[in-house]
Structure formats: structure tokens, C-alpha cells
Design an enzyme around this catalytic site. Structure first.
Site, PDB file in Angstrom:
ATOM      1  N   LEU A  52       0.818  -1.199  -0.011  1.00  0.00           N
ATOM      2  CA  LEU A  52      -0.091   0.013  -0.055  1.00  0.00           C
ATOM      3  C   LEU A  52       0.928   1.346   0.158  1.00  0.00           C
ATOM      4  CD1 LEU A  52      -2.700  -0.902   2.591  1.00  0.00           C
ATOM      5  CD2 LEU A  52      -3.095  -0.847   0.336  1.00  0.00           C
ATOM      6  N   ASP A  53       0.462   2.233  -0.623  1.00  0.00           N
ATOM      7  CA  ASP A  53       1.046   3.546  -0.479  1.00  0.00           C
ATOM      8  C   ASP A  53       1.444   3.942   0.896  1.00  0.00           C
ATOM      9  OD1 ASP A  53       1.143   3.623  -3.284  1.00  0.00           O
ATOM     10  OD2 ASP A  53      -0.487   4.896  -3.372  1.00  0.00           O
TER      11      ASP A  53
END
Length: 207
Positions: free
Chosen positions: A54-55
Site C-alpha cells: 500500500l502507498d
């Protein structure tokens, strides 16, 4: 170091953890970017291996393998798009339609990396389905549910910005500054590689 990391599930094959916004999924190149979710998990469970990312700005559910065999099996599910992923976001502006999809090919904007850009000639296909959950006229924002059919880097962020509705707080893609980027991985569904059981996890949106 793991006291702030909530675990939704753990067994001999895998675990599901909740990543806080602002924490890297994996270590960065620079010494000051070594703290990340996988290293915190490995401090307690040394066999934990990354399956997806995930960012840094995104919060929510992440799936980790315990061992190489399970990592390969789970990675195959992601590659074959057999993992159900759903996100919740708050975007700027009032989205007119109630649902839709965005099909815009994406590629790294190399001089401005990690920023991505739409590139119809060289970009990789990317598809996002979205649905309005609520509209807040007073705040000038819309809450949406996002289903990324593909898993390109920054896909949800760039696709929503391309509609003229960047995710709230996402200054990289044109939004006004906010306390955080309003993007949360709220649902994750997959098949357990050891048991064959259908697994589904949900995380309530923190904003």
C-alpha cells in the site's frame, strides 16, 4: 515496535495486518526510511514476507505470507486478480454520477517520480470501478467506494484525480493539504493457500 499494528488474523501460513497511514509498507532506499510495516512484523514473526504493498499515505488491510511457498501462492492470486480489494475514499468536489468506471493507462512520470501519469501510448492498462457512498455538500466532498480491477501504482489516486475529484489530502495529485490522504483499504478477500477456505476481512474507515 508492533504495539500500534493491529492484527486481524494470524496462523501458520499467513497474517493480515492493518497499516497505519504514514508508515511505509516496505523499507525505502534511504537509511531514514527503514522503518516499515514488514520490518515491524518481522521483529516478532521473522518468517513474514511481503505479498503486496500500500502507498505510504494509505491505511488499511495488508496480507503477509509466512514462508516462501505461501508467498508464491498468494502472489499468484494477486497476479491472476483473484484477490478482492476494496477501498473507501473521500474526494474533493461533488461527484455527479452515482457509479462508474475509469479505464486510463498509467506509467511512471519519471522526472517527477514517484508520481504516475496517464499515457495512452506507453502506459499499462488500468481499470477502477467506483460508487458514491455519500455526498457532503457543506464540505464540498464525496465519499466513494473504489474497486481496483488492476493494481497499478497510485492507480486509485490518479484515476480519481483524472475525474477532477482528487482524493482529499492528496497534494501530489492536486488536492488541498489535509491531515492525511483520505484513502483506506477496507476489504480484502482471498483463498487460504493451505486450507482452500475463502477468507474475507474488513476494516472500518478511520475518517
Amino acid at each position: 515496535m508492533t504495539h500500534d499494528i493491529a492484527l486481524h488474523h494470524i496462523d501458520d501460513a499467513l497474517l493480515v495486518a492493518e497499516k497505519p497511514a504514514g508508515l511505509l509498507s516496505v523499507p525505502g532506499r534511504l537509511p531514514e526510511n527503514q522503518d516499515c510495516l514488514v520490518s515491524r512484523l518481522q521483529a516478532v514473526h521473522p518468517d513474514v514476507l511481503t505479498v503486496h504493498r500500500l502507498d505510504q499515505v494509505t491505511s488499511g488491510l495488508m496480507l503477509y505470507a509466512r514462508g516462501r511457498t505461501v508467498q508464491a501462492a498468494l502472489s499468484a492470486q494477486f497476479e491472476q486478480r483473484r484477490v478482492g480489494k476494496r477501498y473507501e475514499a473521500v474526494v474533493e468536489g461533488m461527484v455527479e454520477d452515482d457509479a462508474g468506471e475509469i479505464a486510463l493507462p498509467l506509467i511512471c512520470d519519471w522526472p517527477n517520480r514517484p508520481k504516475q501519469k496517464v499515457d495512452h501510448e506507453h502506459g499499462k492498462p488500468a481499470l477502477t470501478r467506483w460508487r458514491v457512498l455519500a455526498r457532503d455538500a457543506a464540505a464540498g466532498r464525496t465519499r466513494v467506494e473504489l474497486d481496483p480491477i488492476t493494481g497499478r501504482s497510485h492507480q486509485l489516486r490518479l484515476h480519481m484525480a483524472s475525474l477532477g475529484h482528487p482524493i482529499a489530502g492528496d497534494v501530489l495529485y492536486g488536492a488541498a493539504p489535509a491531515a492525511r490522504v483520505h484513502l483506506h483499504a477496507c476489504r480484502l478477500a482471498f483463498v487460504h493457500p493451505a486450507t482452500g477456505a475463502a477468507m474475507m476481512f474488513a476494516s472500518s474507515c478511520p475518517f
